[in-house]
Design an enzyme around this catalytic site. Sequence first.
Site, short mmCIF file in Angstrom:
data_model
loop_
_atom_site.label_atom_id
_atom_site.label_comp_id
_atom_site.label_asym_id
_atom_site.label_seq_id
_atom_site.Cartn_x
_atom_site.Cartn_y
_atom_site.Cartn_z
NE ARG A 120 -21.45 -32.17 33.66
CZ ARG A 120 -22.31 -31.33 33.11
NH1 ARG A 120 -23.21 -30.74 33.86
NH2 ARG A 120 -22.24 -31.06 31.84
CE LYS A 142 -13.51 -52.10 41.65
NZ LYS A 142 -12.91 -53.40 41.31
CD GLU A 184 -16.98 -62.50 46.38
OE1 GLU A 184 -15.86 -62.20 46.84
OE2 GLU A 184 -17.19 -62.66 45.16
CE LYS A 226 -15.51 -53.94 48.15
NZ LYS A 226 -16.37 -54.41 47.09
CD GLU A 236 -9.77 -52.09 40.87
OE1 GLU A 236 -10.10 -51.57 39.80
OE2 GLU A 236 -10.15 -53.19 41.24
NE ARG A 241 -12.23 -51.73 45.15
CZ ARG A 241 -13.19 -50.85 45.27
NH1 ARG A 241 -12.90 -49.58 45.42
NH2 ARG A 241 -14.46 -51.22 45.25
CG ASN A 245 -9.88 -59.06 41.51
OD1 ASN A 245 -11.06 -58.86 41.81
ND2 ASN A 245 -9.21 -58.28 40.69
CG HIS A 248 -12.88 -62.77 42.14
ND1 HIS A 248 -12.74 -63.26 43.42
CD2 HIS A 248 -14.05 -62.07 42.14
CE1 HIS A 248 -13.78 -62.87 44.15
NE2 HIS A 248 -14.59 -62.15 43.40
CG HIS A 252 -13.72 -63.00 36.59
ND1 HIS A 252 -12.81 -62.05 37.02
CD2 HIS A 252 -14.89 -62.70 37.19
CE1 HIS A 252 -13.42 -61.22 37.86
NE2 HIS A 252 -14.67 -61.59 37.98
CG HIS A 265 -19.37 -63.56 41.17
ND1 HIS A 265 -18.40 -63.45 40.20
CD2 HIS A 265 -18.88 -62.95 42.28
CE1 HIS A 265 -17.37 -62.79 40.70
NE2 HIS A 265 -17.63 -62.47 41.95
P1 NAD Z 1 -28.52 -60.33 42.02
O1 NAD Z 1 -28.56 -58.89 42.25
O2 NAD Z 1 -28.83 -60.84 40.67
O3 NAD Z 1 -29.50 -61.05 43.06
C1 NAD Z 1 -29.65 -62.45 43.01
C2 NAD Z 1 -31.13 -62.86 42.95
O4 NAD Z 1 -31.70 -62.70 44.25
C3 NAD Z 1 -31.96 -62.01 42.01
O5 NAD Z 1 -32.90 -62.85 41.36
C4 NAD Z 1 -32.68 -61.04 42.96
O6 NAD Z 1 -33.90 -60.57 42.44
C5 NAD Z 1 -32.91 -61.93 44.16
N1 NAD Z 1 -33.04 -61.26 45.44
C6 NAD Z 1 -32.37 -60.18 45.89
N2 NAD Z 1 -32.64 -59.97 47.18
C7 NAD Z 1 -33.53 -60.92 47.54
C8 NAD Z 1 -34.16 -61.24 48.78
N3 NAD Z 1 -33.89 -60.59 49.91
N4 NAD Z 1 -35.04 -62.28 48.78
C9 NAD Z 1 -35.27 -62.99 47.64
N5 NAD Z 1 -34.67 -62.77 46.48
C10 NAD Z 1 -33.80 -61.74 46.44
O7 NAD Z 1 -27.10 -60.97 42.40
P2 NAD Z 1 -26.01 -60.58 43.50
O8 NAD Z 1 -25.25 -61.83 43.74
O9 NAD Z 1 -26.58 -59.86 44.66
O10 NAD Z 1 -25.07 -59.55 42.72
C11 NAD Z 1 -24.37 -59.92 41.56
C12 NAD Z 1 -23.97 -58.67 40.84
O11 NAD Z 1 -23.13 -57.89 41.66
C13 NAD Z 1 -23.22 -58.90 39.53
O12 NAD Z 1 -23.73 -58.09 38.54
C14 NAD Z 1 -21.78 -58.50 39.88
O13 NAD Z 1 -21.09 -58.01 38.76
C15 NAD Z 1 -22.04 -57.42 40.90
N6 NAD Z 1 -20.92 -57.19 41.81
C16 NAD Z 1 -20.51 -55.91 41.99
C17 NAD Z 1 -19.47 -55.63 42.88
C18 NAD Z 1 -19.10 -54.20 43.11
O14 NAD Z 1 -18.10 -53.96 43.80
N7 NAD Z 1 -19.85 -53.25 42.61
C19 NAD Z 1 -18.86 -56.66 43.58
C20 NAD Z 1 -19.30 -57.97 43.39
C21 NAD Z 1 -20.34 -58.22 42.50
N1 GLY Z 2 -15.48 -56.60 44.27
C1 GLY Z 2 -14.20 -56.08 43.98
C2 GLY Z 2 -14.01 -54.65 44.38
O1 GLY Z 2 -14.86 -54.03 44.97
O2 GLY Z 2 -12.96 -54.11 44.13
#
Ligand code: NAD
Ligand code: GLY
Length: 361
Positions: A120, A142, A184, A226, A236, A241, A245, A248, A252, A265
Amino acid sequence: MKTVELKLGVRTYPIYIGVSLTHIGDYIKEKNITGKVLIITNTTVNKLYGDMVMDSINRSGFEVSITKIADGEEFKTLDTVNTLYQVCIDSRLDRNSLIVALGGGVVGDIAGFVAATFMRGIPFVQVPTTLLSQVDSSVGGKVGVNHPESKNMIGAFYQPMMVYIDISTLKTLPEREFNSGLAEAIKYGIIRDRKYFTVLERDMMKIKALNIERVEYTVWRSCQIKKWVVELDEKETTGLREILNYGHTIGHAIEAATNYKTYLHGEAVSIGMVCVGKIAKELKLLNQMWTHRIERILARADLPVTHKIPVNKIIDKLILDKKVLNGKVRFVLTDGRPGKTIIKDDIPEELIKKALEEQKV
Ligand code: NAD
Ligand code: GLY
């Protein structure tokens, strides 16, 4: 080193920017963690930074272990979460333990979800290593995973106890991934801070050359914006918040229309930001000078501003979203100028089509 404090009452936490992975153990020690530490990372990031983080936490006197998941969005699933629960049980974690999420947004979202739900909820720390995760996903709480029918469908709002950002990890990040994060950062300028947008215009080449001082400023200012949004609308519920987007809605639809294979993305969001700029211009909410500047800064970040997708394919995905969203597709637009936003859910389909056609090459 810069610090941003995200103030959420008892869930207030610091975001440290410009710290070194070699000192993370000292920072964890300050947080009064008394139990075991489990680092969750992926195979790629583990090779680069796993030992460094492990050694630092070990040196600070913690019993620490590390587990790796496969690299890729396709592993952001409940199956992976289940495997990680087993690791938590085998490592004998309890409520005094800590999970450290070391990696990009995929690792952060999954590890955060495991932390939110195991027993939990146990404390966790975000250690983002991509630009996108440093300016966006590690901040705001999130966490979650994908469902076969929809991205990020299963999740929670669960804040970390700190976000620990070592800018130098960006040196090993592939350039395309770096650019995706820049989309972003540019978004924050457009939705909240025209001056920041201007600074990004001025510094773009330095940022892309990884000038540490300028990258640190970019991450810091992005996290500040942020933070402002999340403090006012953590879960949200007030609507604010939603401004995150910006770009986005179309982004999307573009990702879905191309089966999440063609664009990262941030790249899809870049095309989306140009598109809503065009829509805002038609609605007289943005003048030509600004649409031009937005397009130019994205192009200078080596992000796509045009696309080759049949427009109907993108519209079909928007219509699919519309069904899910009670018959309305919501767009975040600039309201007269960058820095101010307005949400519209009555944009005529013809106008969206026209903007997307203009962008098609
Ligand atoms: P990712 O986590 O897939 O990383 C991109 C690539 O870079 C991967 O292959 C990873 O292994 C590699 N990598 C990471 N750090 C590295 C480094 N320092 N050196 C070399 N390679 C490295 O992609 P991302 O763009 O970081 O994240 C995308 C994800 O984030 C999606 O799943 C999306 O839904 C999520 N997201 C979440 C939120 C949120 O608020 N929680 C907001 C935006 C996106
Ligand atoms: N990336 C969108 C949010 O955090 O709300």
